[in-house]
Design an enzyme around this catalytic site. Structure first.
Site, PDB file in Angstrom:
ATOM      1  N   GLU A 147      -8.952   9.302   6.672  1.00 48.12           N
ATOM      2  CA  GLU A 147      -8.908   8.255   7.517  1.00 48.12           C
ATOM      3  C   GLU A 147      -9.054   9.481   8.822  1.00 48.12           C
ATOM      4  O   GLU A 147      -8.069   9.811   9.274  1.00 48.12           O
ATOM      5  CB  GLU A 147      -7.719   7.745   7.808  1.00 48.12           C
ATOM      6  N   GLU A 157       0.817  -1.212  -0.014  1.00 47.68           N
ATOM      7  CA  GLU A 157       0.069  -0.086  -0.097  1.00 47.68           C
ATOM      8  C   GLU A 157       0.893   1.396  -0.035  1.00 47.68           C
ATOM      9  O   GLU A 157       1.669   1.623   1.048  1.00 47.68           O
ATOM     10  CB  GLU A 157      -0.778  -0.042   1.107  1.00 47.68           C
TER      11      GLU A 157
END
Length: 376
Positions: free
Chosen positions: A240, A157
């Site tokens: 996030e 990622e």
């Protein structure tokens, strides 16, 4: 709600003047019908589609508190984000929009997964809207895997932190700085137990940027966290949040992937199957562009998408015969219902109006559904 579809029924004995009046009333009612409303998703892993090609996901996995996202024509906003989690652990969710495949959900017409050594460039553009009463990051995620998987967790990622608010940090530890895409970044590496994570953190907030995703992919390959024969599976942009987050917005998002190379070898260049004519009318501070996309190939092009980069200082204010997003930087024009197919030997025409600063110039590169075009 379905728009009203008024009908005027012709009755014997009704005068022509009355019929005309009824027709005018019907047209006014139709014109006043509301546009399609924004879509709100509150299911933890609920999704919806925007622009006919990207998926907006609520993706609430770290809390039982309510979170909702409202999809707009060009992006989404976090319309409700209750609760909080400790800032020394994982965030409570990742509301986001993506191109590609994520846990068995693939965006319509995506070019992904795509093998890295066949991707010449992957232009993307993002515009964020921030809030001050939350703890969060604005995170742009790029996922890589040794296989072209469309489900589950990928091996690596890449996270690009466009903004960081509050006492939070990426996974792992800081290992230095790097220059990628013409910007300087803090670099962090680590693992969350399921995959490797390489994070690039902006030293100050970035709200709007157009860039090539492959710049970050190549930097990741150079650090040994991926290989050229791996696959790019998805490109995602969102937030996030650890605490609150209502009002966070992705104002606009675009992502395209241009392929054509030969796996394991140099790109010989794909056969050109499209030609673009770009005509302009320019005045001080403004312009219009009339664009014709010709299909010189032997097969029809369905759901055509023309990608190009507007020169610096130019911004689109309105368009016709195509949807063009975002308004600046790397943009994508998408055909509409009546002109979404370009037959062999045929063409589609669209246009837009815009503003500019400084000297006016025209784009110098176009690609049709990932295939580079010539210009007339």
């Amino acid at each position: 709600m379905r728009p009203l579809r008024p009908q005027v029924r012709t009755l014997r004995g009704i005068s022509g003047a009355l019929l005309a009046t009824l027709a005018v009333i019907a047209s006014l009612v139709t014109a006043a019908a509301p546009a399609q409303a924004d879509t709100t998703v509150c299911e933890p892993f609920g999704t919806t589609t925007i622009q006919g090609r990207y998926v907006v996901q609520n993706n609430r996995w770290g809390t039982s508190a309510t979170q909702c996202v409202t999809a707009t024509d060009t992006g989404f906003r976090v319309s409700q984000a209750d609760g909080s989690v400790p800032t020394d652990g994982a965030p409570k969710s990742y509301p986001s929009v993506f191109n590609g495949c994520h846990y068995t959900t693939c965006s319509p017409g995506t070019e992904l997964p795509a093998r890295l050594d066949t991707v010449s460039e992957a232009p993307s553009s993002i515009s964020y809207g921030y809030v001050g009463d939350a703890v969060y990051n604005a995170s742009y995620d790029i996922w890589l895997d040794p296989t072209p998987r469309t489900d589950g967790v990928n091996r690596t990622e890449i996270m690009i932190w466009f903004n960081r608010v509050g006492p939070i940090q990426p996974i792992g530890s800081r290992v230095g700085t790097a220059s990628v895409g013409g910007r300087s970044w803090e670099v962090w590496t680590g693992s969350n137990g399921a995959n490797d994570v390489l994070s690039f953190v902006a030293p100050s907030a970035i709200t709007d940027w157009s860039f090539d995703v492959m710049d970050f992919v190549r930097a990741t390959v150079a650090r040994g966290l991926a290989e050229d024969d791996w696959y790019l599976t998805s490109v995602q942009a969102g937030f996030e949040p650890w605490q609150n987050g209502t009002g966070l917005t992705v104002k606009s998002f675009s992502s395209t992937v241009e392929t054509g190379g030969t796996p394991g070898g140099p790109d010989p260049g794909p056969g050109v199957a499209c030609e673009v004519t770009y005509g302009t009318n320019v005045w001080q501070g403004g312009f219009t562009a009339d664009v014709t996309v010709g299909n010189n190939g032997t097969a029809a092009v369905d759901d055509w998408r023309l990608a190009f980069t507007l020169p610096s200082g130019q911004r689109i204010t309105n368009a016709w015969n195509a949807t063009v997003t975002p308004s600046a930087g790397t943009v994508t024009a998408t055909g509409m219902g009546h002109n979404a197919r370009i037959a062999p030997g045929g063409s589609a025409t669209f246009g837009f109006q815009g503003t500019y600063g400084g000297a006016f110039t025209e784009p110098d590169g176009f690609s049709l559904n990932g295939t580079p075009c010539t210009t007339a």
